[in-house]
Every structure is written in structure tokens, then in C-alpha cells.
Design a protein around this motif. Sequence first.
Motif, PDB file in Angstrom:
ATOM      1  N   VAL A 196       0.835  -1.199   0.000  1.00  0.00           N
ATOM      2  CA  VAL A 196       0.000   0.000   0.000  1.00  0.00           C
ATOM      3  C   VAL A 196       0.872   1.252   0.000  1.00  0.00           C
ATOM      4  CG1 VAL A 196      -1.992  -1.119   1.077  1.00  0.00           C
ATOM      5  CG2 VAL A 196      -0.242  -0.057   2.531  1.00  0.00           C
ATOM      6  N   PHE A 197       0.372   2.307  -0.637  1.00  0.00           N
ATOM      7  CA  PHE A 197       1.116   3.551  -0.801  1.00  0.00           C
ATOM      8  C   PHE A 197       0.294   4.718  -0.263  1.00  0.00           C
ATOM      9  CE2 PHE A 197       2.632   0.573  -3.856  1.00  0.00           C
ATOM     10  CZ  PHE A 197       3.971   0.854  -4.077  1.00  0.00           C
ATOM     11  N   LEU A 198       0.959   5.586   0.509  1.00  0.00           N
ATOM     12  CA  LEU A 198       0.314   6.759   1.096  1.00  0.00           C
ATOM     13  C   LEU A 198       1.062   8.014   0.681  1.00  0.00           C
ATOM     14  CD1 LEU A 198       0.252   4.725   4.221  1.00  0.00           C
ATOM     15  CD2 LEU A 198      -1.818   5.984   3.682  1.00  0.00           C
ATOM     16  N   ASP A 199       0.335   9.018   0.251  1.00  0.00           N
ATOM     17  CA  ASP A 199       0.912  10.312  -0.130  1.00  0.00           C
ATOM     18  C   ASP A 199       1.153  11.117   1.137  1.00  0.00           C
ATOM     19  OD1 ASP A 199       1.380  12.944  -0.928  1.00  0.00           O
ATOM     20  OD2 ASP A 199      -0.069  12.850  -2.562  1.00  0.00           O
ATOM     21  N   CYS A 200       2.432  11.485   1.359  1.00  0.00           N
ATOM     22  CA  CYS A 200       2.812  12.256   2.545  1.00  0.00           C
ATOM     23  C   CYS A 200       2.825  13.751   2.267  1.00  0.00           C
ATOM     24  CB  CYS A 200       4.224  11.874   3.002  1.00  0.00           C
ATOM     25  SG  CYS A 200       4.531  10.154   3.241  1.00  0.00           S
ATOM     26  N   GLY A 201       2.577  14.151   1.036  1.00  0.00           N
ATOM     27  CA  GLY A 201       2.676  15.553   0.648  1.00  0.00           C
ATOM     28  C   GLY A 201       4.030  15.855   0.047  1.00  0.00           C
ATOM     29  N   GLY A 202       4.081  16.863  -0.776  1.00  0.00           N
ATOM     30  CA  GLY A 202       5.341  17.311  -1.362  1.00  0.00           C
ATOM     31  C   GLY A 202       5.976  16.303  -2.308  1.00  0.00           C
ATOM     32  N   GLY A 203       5.189  15.390  -2.870  1.00  0.00           N
ATOM     33  CA  GLY A 203       5.736  14.382  -3.762  1.00  0.00           C
ATOM     34  C   GLY A 203       6.359  13.202  -3.057  1.00  0.00           C
ATOM     35  N   ASN A 204       6.176  13.107  -1.754  1.00  0.00           N
ATOM     36  CA  ASN A 204       6.751  12.021  -0.967  1.00  0.00           C
ATOM     37  C   ASN A 204       5.726  10.921  -0.740  1.00  0.00           C
ATOM     38  OD1 ASN A 204       9.418  13.280  -0.161  1.00  0.00           O
ATOM     39  ND2 ASN A 204       7.965  14.853   0.480  1.00  0.00           N
ATOM     40  N   VAL A 205       6.192   9.681  -0.842  1.00  0.00           N
ATOM     41  CA  VAL A 205       5.300   8.533  -0.703  1.00  0.00           C
ATOM     42  C   VAL A 205       5.881   7.561   0.329  1.00  0.00           C
ATOM     43  CG1 VAL A 205       4.258   6.565  -1.908  1.00  0.00           C
ATOM     44  CG2 VAL A 205       4.463   8.771  -3.073  1.00  0.00           C
ATOM     45  N   LEU A 206       5.015   7.125   1.242  1.00  0.00           N
ATOM     46  CA  LEU A 206       5.358   6.115   2.228  1.00  0.00           C
ATOM     47  C   LEU A 206       4.571   4.865   1.870  1.00  0.00           C
ATOM     48  CD1 LEU A 206       6.672   5.241   4.899  1.00  0.00           C
ATOM     49  CD2 LEU A 206       4.710   6.269   6.077  1.00  0.00           C
ATOM     50  N   ALA A 207       5.257   3.721   1.817  1.00  0.00           N
ATOM     51  CA  ALA A 207       4.610   2.469   1.435  1.00  0.00           C
ATOM     52  C   ALA A 207       4.827   1.419   2.517  1.00  0.00           C
ATOM     53  CB  ALA A 207       5.178   1.980   0.101  1.00  0.00           C
ATOM     54  N   PHE A 208       3.921   0.445   2.537  1.00  0.00           N
ATOM     55  CA  PHE A 208       4.017  -0.657   3.483  1.00  0.00           C
ATOM     56  C   PHE A 208       3.708  -1.973   2.780  1.00  0.00           C
ATOM     57  CE2 PHE A 208       3.160   2.962   6.191  1.00  0.00           C
ATOM     58  CZ  PHE A 208       4.020   2.736   7.268  1.00  0.00           C
ATOM     59  N   PHE A 209       4.319  -3.042   3.264  1.00  0.00           N
ATOM     60  CA  PHE A 209       4.035  -4.403   2.822  1.00  0.00           C
ATOM     61  C   PHE A 209       3.414  -5.174   3.974  1.00  0.00           C
ATOM     62  CE2 PHE A 209       7.472  -3.561  -0.208  1.00  0.00           C
ATOM     63  CZ  PHE A 209       7.018  -4.199  -1.360  1.00  0.00           C
ATOM     64  N   GLU A 210       2.275  -5.803   3.727  1.00  0.00           N
ATOM     65  CA  GLU A 210       1.771  -6.814   4.648  1.00  0.00           C
ATOM     66  C   GLU A 210       2.159  -8.159   4.056  1.00  0.00           C
ATOM     67  OE1 GLU A 210      -2.261  -8.745   6.578  1.00  0.00           O
ATOM     68  OE2 GLU A 210      -2.414  -6.739   5.697  1.00  0.00           O
ATOM     69  N   LEU A 211       2.818  -8.996   4.853  1.00  0.00           N
ATOM     70  CA  LEU A 211       3.347 -10.288   4.398  1.00  0.00           C
ATOM     71  C   LEU A 211       2.788 -11.408   5.278  1.00  0.00           C
ATOM     72  CD1 LEU A 211       7.041  -9.044   4.138  1.00  0.00           C
ATOM     73  CD2 LEU A 211       5.439  -9.330   2.235  1.00  0.00           C
ATOM     74  N   PRO A 212       1.569 -11.870   4.979  1.00  0.00           N
ATOM     75  CA  PRO A 212       0.918 -12.830   5.875  1.00  0.00           C
ATOM     76  C   PRO A 212       1.581 -14.202   5.951  1.00  0.00           C
ATOM     77  CG  PRO A 212      -0.391 -12.498   3.898  1.00  0.00           C
ATOM     78  CD  PRO A 212       0.725 -11.502   3.850  1.00  0.00           C
ATOM     79  N   GLN A 213       2.395 -14.573   4.973  1.00  0.00           N
ATOM     80  CA  GLN A 213       3.035 -15.888   4.985  1.00  0.00           C
ATOM     81  C   GLN A 213       4.380 -15.879   5.716  1.00  0.00           C
ATOM     82  OE1 GLN A 213       1.782 -18.750   3.117  1.00  0.00           O
ATOM     83  NE2 GLN A 213      -0.104 -17.579   2.939  1.00  0.00           N
ATOM     84  N   GLN A 214       4.870 -14.706   6.078  1.00  0.00           N
ATOM     85  CA  GLN A 214       6.175 -14.580   6.736  1.00  0.00           C
ATOM     86  C   GLN A 214       6.023 -14.640   8.255  1.00  0.00           C
ATOM     87  OE1 GLN A 214       9.208 -14.446   5.377  1.00  0.00           O
ATOM     88  NE2 GLN A 214       8.347 -14.632   3.321  1.00  0.00           N
ATOM     89  N   PRO A 215       7.100 -14.971   8.969  1.00  0.00           N
ATOM     90  CA  PRO A 215       7.044 -14.922  10.442  1.00  0.00           C
ATOM     91  C   PRO A 215       6.656 -13.516  10.896  1.00  0.00           C
ATOM     92  CG  PRO A 215       9.095 -15.937   9.703  1.00  0.00           C
ATOM     93  CD  PRO A 215       8.408 -15.385   8.475  1.00  0.00           C
ATOM     94  N   GLU A 216       6.127 -13.432  12.113  1.00  0.00           N
ATOM     95  CA  GLU A 216       5.718 -12.140  12.659  1.00  0.00           C
ATOM     96  C   GLU A 216       6.872 -11.148  12.588  1.00  0.00           C
ATOM     97  OE1 GLU A 216       4.277 -10.425  16.948  1.00  0.00           O
ATOM     98  OE2 GLU A 216       3.525 -12.387  16.325  1.00  0.00           O
ATOM     99  N   MET A 217       6.542  -9.927  12.245  1.00  0.00           N
ATOM    100  CA  MET A 217       7.594  -8.912  12.116  1.00  0.00           C
ATOM    101  C   MET A 217       8.195  -8.580  13.475  1.00  0.00           C
ATOM    102  SD  MET A 217       5.357  -5.493  11.199  1.00  0.00           S
ATOM    103  CE  MET A 217       6.598  -4.273  11.528  1.00  0.00           C
ATOM    104  N   GLY A 218       9.459  -8.223  13.441  1.00  0.00           N
ATOM    105  CA  GLY A 218      10.167  -7.836  14.645  1.00  0.00           C
ATOM    106  C   GLY A 218      10.999  -6.597  14.351  1.00  0.00           C
ATOM    107  N   ARG A 219      11.993  -6.383  15.179  1.00  0.00           N
ATOM    108  CA  ARG A 219      12.899  -5.259  14.978  1.00  0.00           C
ATOM    109  C   ARG A 219      14.303  -5.719  15.333  1.00  0.00           C
ATOM    110  NH1 ARG A 219      14.512  -2.936  19.421  1.00  0.00           N
ATOM    111  NH2 ARG A 219      15.094  -1.010  18.379  1.00  0.00           N
ATOM    112  N   ASP A 220      15.281  -4.950  14.927  1.00  0.00           N
ATOM    113  CA  ASP A 220      16.677  -5.259  15.201  1.00  0.00           C
ATOM    114  C   ASP A 220      16.934  -5.058  16.696  1.00  0.00           C
ATOM    115  OD1 ASP A 220      19.429  -5.376  15.460  1.00  0.00           O
ATOM    116  OD2 ASP A 220      19.843  -3.810  13.989  1.00  0.00           O
ATOM    117  N   ALA A 221      17.113  -6.159  17.420  1.00  0.00           N
ATOM    118  CA  ALA A 221      17.306  -6.093  18.871  1.00  0.00           C
ATOM    119  C   ALA A 221      18.616  -5.404  19.258  1.00  0.00           C
ATOM    120  CB  ALA A 221      17.262  -7.504  19.459  1.00  0.00           C
ATOM    121  N   ASN A 222      19.542  -5.281  18.329  1.00  0.00           N
ATOM    122  CA  ASN A 222      20.830  -4.650  18.630  1.00  0.00           C
ATOM    123  C   ASN A 222      20.840  -3.152  18.342  1.00  0.00           C
ATOM    124  OD1 ASN A 222      22.034  -7.075  19.466  1.00  0.00           O
ATOM    125  ND2 ASN A 222      22.390  -7.644  17.339  1.00  0.00           N
ATOM    126  N   THR A 223      19.721  -2.623  17.864  1.00  0.00           N
ATOM    127  CA  THR A 223      19.621  -1.192  17.569  1.00  0.00           C
ATOM    128  C   THR A 223      18.551  -0.581  18.477  1.00  0.00           C
ATOM    129  OG1 THR A 223      20.247  -1.577  15.276  1.00  0.00           O
ATOM    130  CG2 THR A 223      19.151   0.509  15.755  1.00  0.00           C
TER     131      THR A 223
END
Length: 185
Positions: free
Chosen positions: A56-83
Motif C-alpha cells: 500500500v502507498f500513502l501520499d505524505c505531501g510534497g511528492g513524498n510517498v510512504l509504502a508498506f508491505f503486509e506479508l501474511p506468509q512470513q514470520p511475525e515482524m520484529g525489529r533489530d534487537a541490537n539497535t
Amino acid sequence: MSPPPSLKRIHHVAYRCRDAKETVEWYSRVLGMTYTTAFAEDHVPSTGAYDPYMHVFLDCGGGNVLAFFELPQQPEMGRDANTPEWVQHLAFEVEDLNALLAAKAHIEAQGIEVLGPTYHGIFRSIYFFDPNGHRLELACNIGTPDQYAELRALAPVMLNEWAATKRAPRHAAWLHEDPAERGEG
């Protein structure tokens, strides 16, 4: 050797989300972004791998676009535990301090915890998290042309000093002194 490409702007930045519909609704309601486009495939076009997704793509204004992926077949999303959580974030610019304070009030009224405004010398920011755990920042510029010029001139010096010492160079001392704390702003 050929020259590097001439870039126009960031086309889009993509992150993962837990739920595409929830994410689109949250960014529309909380940050006023406009949902513009969606792609859904069972196979990844660039690799051919089977990995169903919603993009999915969202217009942030000023020609900027933020996008997201939903990946239902992948393991649950996490984050870098070292950052640390505060490092990886998306920052959006608002017009001025009044707009930043109004945004803070609006976001808090949605039941979202907001940190700040925080002073950064040439801008002030607020911070909060989206429903996917991504840290977001809203910032308003407050620097003067002379301050931006000074920082541009100091950038190579600071980077070289950092590379040699891995300690924070203390150039442009004014960056670290919030005038509001001294009753000046």
C-alpha cells in the motif's frame, strides 16, 4: 568512469506492517496522509518467489510517498534487537512550531503517547509510534540561514573527528543549548 545518476527525489520508502488496512486507516486518521495505490501479488515480481503480499502507498505531501508491505506468509515482524528503538525512525516535516504543537495535541487526542517537543538546534521534534512499532518523528525547522551554513561547513570536520575518535565533536555549541530552557524562546 560514468557519472553517478541524477536523482530527482525519493520515489517511495517501504516498511513492513502487520495489517495493511489498519496501517492505511491509522496514517490517514493520525497524520492526514492520502491512500493512493495498492498492489497485491502472490509472487514477488523481482524474484519470482511465492510470497503473497499487499503493498500500500500513502501520499505524505510534497511528492513524498510512504509504502508498506503486509506479508501474511512470513514470520511475525520484529525489529533489530541490537539497535535502540530511537535510532530507526521516519521523520516528517511540518510548517512551524505552531503546527508541531497542534500536531502533538491531535496525536495525543488519538490516545497516542507523544514525546517532546525536543530541541535539536536547527529543528524541534516530537516522537511517537505507529501501530506496527515504527518510531515516527514530526519536525519543524527553526534554524537561521547562518546556522545552516555553519553546520554545512562543519559537517566534514565533524565526520572526520568522529571517525578518528568515535566521540561526539563539540563544535557549534549553540546546537546543544535550548534557548527555551534559558527563557529565550
